[in-house]
Design a protein around this motif. Structure first.
Motif, PDB file in Angstrom:
ATOM      1  N   THR A 259       0.854  -1.194   0.000  1.00 38.42           N
ATOM      2  CA  THR A 259       0.000   0.000   0.000  1.00 38.42           C
ATOM      3  C   THR A 259       0.890   1.244   0.000  1.00 38.42           C
ATOM      4  N   LYS A 263       2.364  -0.920   3.666  1.00 38.38           N
ATOM      5  CA  LYS A 263       1.903  -2.180   4.279  1.00 38.38           C
ATOM      6  C   LYS A 263       1.846  -3.268   3.203  1.00 38.38           C
ATOM      7  N   LYS A 265       0.158  -6.217   1.501  1.00 34.86           N
ATOM      8  CA  LYS A 265      -1.267  -6.567   1.421  1.00 34.86           C
ATOM      9  C   LYS A 265      -1.367  -7.862   0.624  1.00 34.86           C
ATOM     10  N   LEU A 274      -3.106  -7.154   6.703  1.00 32.11           N
ATOM     11  CA  LEU A 274      -1.981  -6.354   6.220  1.00 32.11           C
ATOM     12  C   LEU A 274      -0.802  -6.427   7.190  1.00 32.11           C
ATOM     13  N   VAL A 275       0.389  -6.290   6.648  1.00 37.47           N
ATOM     14  CA  VAL A 275       1.603  -6.354   7.480  1.00 37.47           C
ATOM     15  C   VAL A 275       2.411  -5.069   7.233  1.00 37.47           C
ATOM     16  N   ASP A 276       2.547  -4.289   8.285  1.00 39.07           N
ATOM     17  CA  ASP A 276       3.232  -2.990   8.176  1.00 39.07           C
ATOM     18  C   ASP A 276       4.749  -3.201   8.075  1.00 39.07           C
ATOM     19  N   THR A 279       6.602   1.189   9.160  1.00 40.42           N
ATOM     20  CA  THR A 279       6.860   1.637  10.538  1.00 40.42           C
ATOM     21  C   THR A 279       8.134   0.993  11.092  1.00 40.42           C
TER      22      THR A 279
END
Ligand code: SAM
Length: 307
Positions: A259, A263, A265, A274-276, A279
């Motif tokens: 994204t 993230k 997706k 979703l996996v960030d 950050t």
């Protein structure tokens, strides 16, 4: 190495949203399954390239840039240059509405972009304006510039909408043939549009596939692209993106999305897994730690029709 998910599907493609904003307002837009509200966070060029490099080290060979409108990024040439210099990346492409492409096409090619998909639901100016809010002439200039620049093959993405543009497939076939592009027919997906809109405008692509099968001199299946069919007509190619009620489509998915706010997706249709990565990256995570997040996200991949 290649990451394989729990269903035996290799992870080969990354589809990266570079930004949420778009200069058009397509009424059907799924916005790549991103949430409506803007988090205000956007990956920098450097972050896009770092995430991509990690992905390529894990076996990704093809990257598609999307959005929003990717050409709204002021640093798009820097992003493309950075990505095209990643060793092991075999195909770098972009999907764009084409309206901002004309002045950039040659530079993008020079920076290493291999090819483009241009969204063009119709070549009727009034229908185009109603569907997208834009000017058809701008998109057509973009198509011409892409062909001239050698962003080959240029694909024309025609999203099919019942009783809106579904009678225009023959005209679009002629257009694609004339400009030397591939026509890609896309089925409307029920993502970020209302159920009412979907029910009114969704049309199965079966009838087009039947017509194309009759006229084709050869039919290919793109095994690592959701087993999509490519119909070779005597003087133009047509690819069909037919995800709805098609178990084959999901079973041959080799894709992960990123994204615009960084993230991973695993599926267009889902917003709950979703996996960030951005950050942790901004907090100083190493490449090895970020690679583990990719491995984890890959484990979350699941054919949607089995979810
Ligand atoms: N602005 C760029 C463009 O127009 O190509 C990139 C974003 S757009 C969301 C990417 C692709 O998604 C376009 O080819 C468009 O046709 C397709 N698309 C948009 N909404 C869709 C939907 N509801 N179902 C299926 N495809 C869709």
């Amino acid at each position: 190495m290649t990451l394989i998910d729990a269903y035996g599907r290799p992870l080969l493609n990354l589809r990266i949203s570079l930004t949420k904003p778009c200069n058009l307002r397509c009424v059907y837009c799924h916005a790549e399954g991103e949430e409506d509200k803007n988090s205000g966070i956007e990956m920098t060029a450097e972050e896009v390239v770092r995430i991509s490099r990690i992905a390529v080290n894990l076996g990704i060979t093809r990257i598609k840039l999307t959005g929003g409108e990717p050409l709204l990024r002021k640093d798009i040439l820097e992003i493309v240059s950075g990505l095209s210099s990643i060793r092991g990346l075999e195909d770098l492409s972009m999907t764009t509405n084409g309206t901002l492409l004309a002045p950039l096409a040659h530079e993008l090619k020079k920076c290493g972009l291999n090819r483009v998909n241009i969204s063009l639901p119709t070549i009727d100016g009034d229908v185009y304006c109603k569907l997208t809010g834009g000017r058809l002439e701008d998109a057509l200039e973009g198509v011409k510039a892409a062909v001239d620049a050698g962003l080959h093959p240029v694909k024309i993405n025609m999203l099919i909408l019942k009783d809106v543009n579904d009678s225009q497939v023959p005209a679009m076939l002629n257009f694609a043939r004339e400009v030397g592009a591939i026509l890609q027919l896309i089925e409307l997906e029920p993502v970020n549009i209302s159920p009412q809109y979907y029910m009114t405008y969704h049309k199965s692509l079966d009838e087009y596939e039947e017509m194309l099968r009759r006229r084709a001199i050869k039919v290919e299946s793109r095994k690592f692209m959701q087993n999509r069919h490519v119909y070779h007509l005597p003087d133009v190619k047509v690819e069909v993106v037919h995800p709805i009620e098609n178990t084959d489509f999901c079973m041959h998915c080799t894709r992960m999305r990123v994204t615009s706010d960084g993230k991973l997706k695993p599926c267009l249709m889902r917003a709950d897994n979703l996996v960030d990565v951005l950050t942790p990256m901004r907090q100083g995570a190493s490449d090895e730690e970020l690679a583990k997040l990719f491995v984890f996200a890959n484990q979350q991949r699941k054919p949607f029709n089995m979810a």
